[in-house]
Design an enzyme around this catalytic site. Sequence first.
Site, PDB file in Angstrom:
ATOM      1  N   CYS A   1      -8.306  -6.732  43.482  1.00 52.24           N
ATOM      2  CA  CYS A   1      -8.663  -8.109  43.130  1.00 52.24           C
ATOM      3  C   CYS A   1      -9.216  -8.163  41.687  1.00 52.24           C
ATOM      4  CB  CYS A   1      -9.627  -8.690  44.154  1.00 52.24           C
ATOM      5  SG  CYS A   1      -9.722 -10.489  44.090  1.00 52.24           S
TER       6      CYS A   1
ATOM      7  N   HIS B   1      -6.506  -7.977  49.015  1.00 51.43           N
ATOM      8  CA  HIS B   1      -7.541  -7.064  49.507  1.00 51.43           C
ATOM      9  C   HIS B   1      -6.952  -6.157  50.586  1.00 51.43           C
ATOM     10  CE1 HIS B   1     -11.087  -8.769  47.501  1.00 51.43           C
ATOM     11  NE2 HIS B   1     -10.384  -9.887  47.525  1.00 51.43           N
TER      12      HIS B   1
ATOM     13  N   GLU C   1      -8.248  -3.691  51.989  1.00 50.59           N
ATOM     14  CA  GLU C   1      -9.285  -3.334  52.968  1.00 50.59           C
ATOM     15  C   GLU C   1      -9.491  -4.434  54.004  1.00 50.59           C
ATOM     16  OE1 GLU C   1      -9.729  -4.482  50.002  1.00 50.59           O
ATOM     17  OE2 GLU C   1     -11.630  -5.551  49.788  1.00 50.59           O
TER      18      GLU C   1
END
Lengths: 209, 250
Positions: free
Chosen positions: A87, A190, A192
């Site tokens: 990001c 993202h 994650e």
Amino acid sequence: MKKKVIGLIDGQSGNIGSINKAIKDIIKGRPYRLKIIKGHFNYASFDKIILPGQGAYATLMSNLKKLKIIKPLQEYLENNSSYLGICVGMQILSDWGYEDKITRGLGVISGDIKKFRNKKLIIPHMGWNTINLNNDDTIITNSFDKKDFYFVHSYIFQNIKKSDVLAFTLYGQKFPSIVKKGNIYGVQFHPEKSHKHGLNLIKNYILKS
Amino acid sequence: MLKTRIIPCLDVIKNKVVKGVNFKNIRVMGNAVEMAKYYSLSGADELCMLDINASYQNRKTFIKTVEAIAKVINIPLTVGGGVSDLSDITDLLNAGADKVSINSAAVKNPKLIRKASLRHGSQCIVVAIDGKRHKNKMKVVIKGGREITKRELISWAKQVQLMGAGEILMTSMDTDGVQNGFDSNMLKKVTSNVSIPVIASGGVGSLEHFYLGHLTKSTGLLAASVFHSGKYKIKSVKKYLSSKGVPVRT
């Protein structure tokens, strides 16, 4: 066998909990060591560096400056060492950021970070969207083509060389969702937060490069 | 193409998911961590959890529950309920929430939205708005609909956007808990007056209701009972929406 050292930069730009946990799960029982970077570091002692980020470009740059991370990070990147920016951690690879105020970036991948052009769009671009690969490599394999990842952002990489764009996404316009130059990677989404495909991407980055 | 998000919502007391009408007849639906894990694995695009009884004693356990959930899911987590100041927001983000939702505190003190979004970034500040019709006007209500405020719904929605909210979680108290469908009229008024994402909440009872929710231009569709009771699986909702041409993540 000497363990490979992964650095996770805490730029005080959002929570590093999820990515921290994802990395730990991946390296468990493997010859890797994870170190959290919170200040000046010796760039030669890391094999990989991951920089997650949320929020504004200017804030992350000024945080990194205050924490004395900018200089060693620049030296690290100049050596074409392995890097994954997430990001805003991807966005600051650019020359300039135009969020809040005009801010100089790390200048690793030429281009600027500017707002989505279409004024009618719902902003931030928030939610799951598809990535389309221009090319694949050992980390960003074909298996990720046309898969959904979680995005939250209002600014995108513009004026970037086509050859630096590994994948793009559509939201009112085409924008780069994965950038790459040598061993330096940046993802706008993202991983994650992107369930199994996201975790596979992080896994590939750690184990296959 | 951006996908419409399907978001299960967990109403939580301490570490249990509960269901109750106006805080009466509260029934335990399950363990919050187990349910969060299940939804993450079964295709939820995001998870929302609300502390519906945020007393000082319960809060500690609730925060521990947020921590435990953040460890077992890898989709975005929005947490709200009982958020009254900046330190509450920081606590929840530190516990692993990706976004924090503010409701009554924002109504009482709108500057909190600006302060929170400047400190943490707009992307993690959700303003939850509860709306209700009162004397032919759409008003903002607090305390679960029991207190009607002076604020007019649409102007409040515009204001929260201006003050830096990254998203609006819009619940209609006229349709919440009734399972007769989202409040399409109210939602359309809100989505056509703001340019930030809106999550529709309150009233889902059937598959068609999800589709009608999508038509309001809400980009997230939130539901609780239909998922907790097992009436619908997330996958079946997505399959239905997909058959109607709505983009969903599969």
